[in-house]
Design a protein around this motif. Structure first.
Motif, PDB file in Angstrom:
ATOM      1  N   ASP A  29      16.516  10.940  41.689  1.00  0.00           N
ATOM      2  CA  ASP A  29      16.866  11.109  40.281  1.00  0.00           C
ATOM      3  C   ASP A  29      18.308  10.690  39.988  1.00  0.00           C
ATOM      4  O   ASP A  29      18.771  10.812  38.852  1.00  0.00           O
ATOM      5  CB  ASP A  29      16.691  12.582  39.869  1.00  0.00           C
ATOM      6  CG  ASP A  29      15.259  13.058  40.048  1.00  0.00           C
ATOM      7  OD1 ASP A  29      14.337  12.249  39.830  1.00  0.00           O
ATOM      8  OD2 ASP A  29      15.070  14.238  40.411  1.00  0.00           O
ATOM      9  N   LEU A  30      19.034  10.188  40.998  1.00  0.00           N
ATOM     10  CA  LEU A  30      20.451   9.888  40.827  1.00  0.00           C
ATOM     11  C   LEU A  30      20.696   8.789  39.799  1.00  0.00           C
ATOM     12  O   LEU A  30      21.653   8.861  39.024  1.00  0.00           O
ATOM     13  CB  LEU A  30      21.062   9.499  42.170  1.00  0.00           C
ATOM     14  CG  LEU A  30      22.544   9.111  42.175  1.00  0.00           C
ATOM     15  CD1 LEU A  30      23.408  10.230  41.610  1.00  0.00           C
ATOM     16  CD2 LEU A  30      22.991   8.770  43.603  1.00  0.00           C
ATOM     17  N   VAL A  64      21.976  17.116  40.829  1.00  0.00           N
ATOM     18  CA  VAL A  64      20.872  16.266  41.252  1.00  0.00           C
ATOM     19  C   VAL A  64      20.159  16.976  42.398  1.00  0.00           C
ATOM     20  O   VAL A  64      20.698  17.088  43.502  1.00  0.00           O
ATOM     21  CB  VAL A  64      21.364  14.876  41.719  1.00  0.00           C
ATOM     22  CG1 VAL A  64      20.191  14.029  42.188  1.00  0.00           C
ATOM     23  CG2 VAL A  64      22.112  14.172  40.602  1.00  0.00           C
ATOM     24  N   VAL A 109      21.040  10.111  36.374  1.00  0.00           N
ATOM     25  CA  VAL A 109      22.305  10.803  36.136  1.00  0.00           C
ATOM     26  C   VAL A 109      23.428   9.791  35.926  1.00  0.00           C
ATOM     27  O   VAL A 109      24.294   9.978  35.059  1.00  0.00           O
ATOM     28  CB  VAL A 109      22.627  11.749  37.306  1.00  0.00           C
ATOM     29  CG1 VAL A 109      24.026  12.343  37.151  1.00  0.00           C
ATOM     30  CG2 VAL A 109      21.593  12.862  37.378  1.00  0.00           C
ATOM     31  N   TYR A 143      27.277  17.377  36.859  1.00  0.00           N
ATOM     32  CA  TYR A 143      25.838  17.114  36.835  1.00  0.00           C
ATOM     33  C   TYR A 143      25.228  17.580  38.154  1.00  0.00           C
ATOM     34  O   TYR A 143      25.865  17.505  39.206  1.00  0.00           O
ATOM     35  CB  TYR A 143      25.558  15.619  36.668  1.00  0.00           C
ATOM     36  CG  TYR A 143      26.109  15.016  35.397  1.00  0.00           C
ATOM     37  CD1 TYR A 143      25.340  14.947  34.235  1.00  0.00           C
ATOM     38  CD2 TYR A 143      27.410  14.506  35.359  1.00  0.00           C
ATOM     39  CE1 TYR A 143      25.851  14.388  33.070  1.00  0.00           C
ATOM     40  CE2 TYR A 143      27.919  13.947  34.200  1.00  0.00           C
ATOM     41  CZ  TYR A 143      27.141  13.892  33.066  1.00  0.00           C
ATOM     42  OH  TYR A 143      27.645  13.346  31.910  1.00  0.00           O
ATOM     43  N   THR A 195      24.852  16.926  44.564  1.00  0.00           N
ATOM     44  CA  THR A 195      23.523  16.658  45.078  1.00  0.00           C
ATOM     45  C   THR A 195      23.158  17.697  46.130  1.00  0.00           C
ATOM     46  O   THR A 195      23.997  18.102  46.946  1.00  0.00           O
ATOM     47  CB  THR A 195      23.427  15.246  45.682  1.00  0.00           C
ATOM     48  OG1 THR A 195      22.109  15.018  46.165  1.00  0.00           O
ATOM     49  CG2 THR A 195      24.410  15.044  46.808  1.00  0.00           C
TER      50      THR A 195
END
Length: 533
Positions: free
Chosen positions: A479-480, A474, A483, A472, A435
């Motif tokens: 938007d977590l 973020v 995911v 991934y 993130t």
């Protein structure tokens, strides 16, 4: 959507059976805190629920809720003088079911795609078809387990934990009771078994036993919150050393997810014969196989250091979403960290306890010991699972350990290269979610430089690759949740292959692994090798 069926009461009565569409993912949770549950598998594509009470009742006690991820059937705990309730649940073979009772008995003799049964003191009776392909884990913390599943038909009694498999072991069955007795047996080949209703067949089998045609519910109904989890203990189950039937330590386990190259979608329903496994180019004999439906022990590892203090509510919301999105038979644990690790929840299937503990999360103090915390998760985080199920760590972090230049504070004692090797040796899967917490560009030599941010992200990506999972990104924490959905979907495509290496040397050298899948456009993704210790 919550449904309650009204019907005139009598001293002993059966309520009108209802039928409900199963979500596309097949997830079903049945919780009866006032009595027993009988599980049956049939050939229809919907779930049928019927209730019987042994006292006056004005309406069906079963509350049914359906979302696009979970179908929930729940009978709440009643007062001491309230009637007992028996549920009979008929489900499609593709169902992934979790069955929970308090003191009530759970019985089944046919198998859905995956099954978890959990009771507090209720007994569990399992009669397995002789042709079943099932991987069984049975645990009773204070009760006894009896089994006549051995090839020689001998009984195994009084164990706290029993692990065995029938056939290829494609279907996972996990049975757990705090103090109830668990009985495992093969169904008698001469026993009369109720025929399954095949789609398109005349309703002259199960439906004859139902007083009225069931009503179809679901599909276009509004989303509803899934039912609360059972009041079963969420603490780790303690099993004495001598009570565990141990797995052969010579076996090497390989977790692989399989996707279709042309669509990038995961492939499910594959069989053992669809795979070939090679070590250093030499094909190996696959001794054990677990399908993508097998349960996981999932550990959420959440970085709450530094700038995350301003977005902790977003992180909690996303963690709650992960709990809802995960399969009902997967155990979930939560660990947060900054300068130290905090076990928010040990591994448990108790969703209500998980939600309460996630909502109570507070920010740890100290600098960022990311490397130490990931090592802690891999080494300590799964001890409450009693070795049952497959393991996965899902890490959320910006990747900044305080050992990196200009990050500040006391960093990890474990060097990154040692952590990377631990990731390669981890008997599980690692998912790294990076993130972006960079809120300003560096303006002085004392600021965290761009190359440090880039290095932190690159190291997380390398850890995901070494751990056989994925990486991934973020950019925004809002938007977590999406995911986390991707991670859950990916876990649903992970197969586990185990083999005894033809190279018997334990020389500490690297062994390269390769897995191929006998399907067009199929690609297997997982660890690239291991060290032969």
């Amino acid at each position: 959507m919550a449904l309650c069926l009204g019907i005139t009461g009598s001293q002993a009565q059966e309520f009108e059976a209802i039928r409900v569409e199963l979500p596309e993912n097949g997830n079903l949770r049945v919780e009866n805190l006032r009595g027993s549950v009988i599980v049956e598998v049939w050939g229809e594509n919907y779930v049928s629920v019927s209730a019987t009470t042994n006292g006056r009742q004005s309406r069906s006690p079963a509350i049914i809720q359906r979302t696009d991820r979970l179908l929930s059937v729940r009978v709440k705990a009643g007062l001491a003088n309230e009637a007992g309730v028996s549920l009979t649940v008929r489900m499609p073979e593709r169902t992934r079911a979790a069955i929970v009772t308090s003191t009530g008995t759970v019985k089944f003799s046919e198998l859905p795609a995956a099954l978890l049964v959990q009771t507090i003191s209720g007994p569990i009776h399992a009669d397995f078809p002789s042709e079943a392909n099932v991987n069984i884990t049975a645990e009773s913390a204070a009760g006894a387990i009896s089994s006549t599943l051995g090839v020689d038909g001998s009984a195994v009694a009084g164990r706290s934990t029993l692990k065995t498999r029938l056939g290829a072991g494609d279907r996972p069955v996990r049975l757990h009771s705090q103090s109830g007795r668990i009985t495992l047996a093969l169904a008698s080949p001469t026993a009369a078994r109720a025929p399954r209703v095949r789609r398109g067949a005349r309703p002259d089998t199960y439906e004859e036993a139902e007083a009225k045609p069931p009503r179809l519910i679901g599909g276009n109904s509004e989303s509803a919150r899934a039912a609360d989890a059972a009041n079963a203990s969420s603490s780790p189950e303690e099993v004495s050393e001598g009570d565990v039937i141990r797995v052969d330590t010579q076996l090497v386990s390989v977790n692989v997810s399989v996707i279709d190259r042309s669509t990038t979608r995961g492939l499910v329903g594959l069989k053992k014969q669809d795979f070939k496994l090679f070590e250093d180019g030499v094909e190996q004999n696959i001794a054990q196989f677990e399908s993508s439906a097998a349960p996981f022990n999932l550990l959420l590892l959440i970085d709450l250091s530094g700038s995350t203090s301003n977005v902790i509510d977003l992180i909690k919301t996303a963690a709650l979403h992960f709990v809802e999105a995960a399969r009902p038979f997967d155990r979930i644990g939560v660990v947060t960290f900054a300068g130290t690790q905090v076990v928010v929840s040990p591994l448990t299937t108790d969703r209500a306890a998980l939600r309460d503990r996630i909502n109570a999360i507070t920010q740890p103090v100290g600098s960022t010991k990311l490397y130490d915390s990931l090592a802690f998760a891999m080494e300590q985080g799964f001890k409450g699972g009693n070795g049952s199920g497959r393991n996965a760590v899902v890490l959320l972090s910006d990747g900044l350990d305080s050992t990196l230049p200009n990050v500040g504070g006391e960093g990890s004692t474990l060097p990154y290269n040692d952590l990377l090797r631990s990731a390669q040796e981890f008997d599980g899967v690692l998912y790294m979610i990076w993130t972006n917490t960079q809120v300003w560009e560096p303006t002085s030599p004392n600021d965290i430089q761009q190359k440090t941010w880039d290095l932190a992200a690159d190291r997380l990506e390398d850890l995901g690759d070494a751990g056989g999972g994925d990486f991934y990104q973020v950019q925004k924490l809002k938007d977590l949740s999406g995911v986390y959905d991707q991670v859950v979907a990916d876990l649903g495509t992970v197969y586990t292959l185990a083999y005894r290496p033809s190279n018997k040397l334990h020389d500490g050298k690297w062994r390269a692994l390769r897995v191929t899948v006998n399907r067009p456009n199929a690609v297997a993704r997982g660890k690239r090798g291991y060290y032969a210790k």
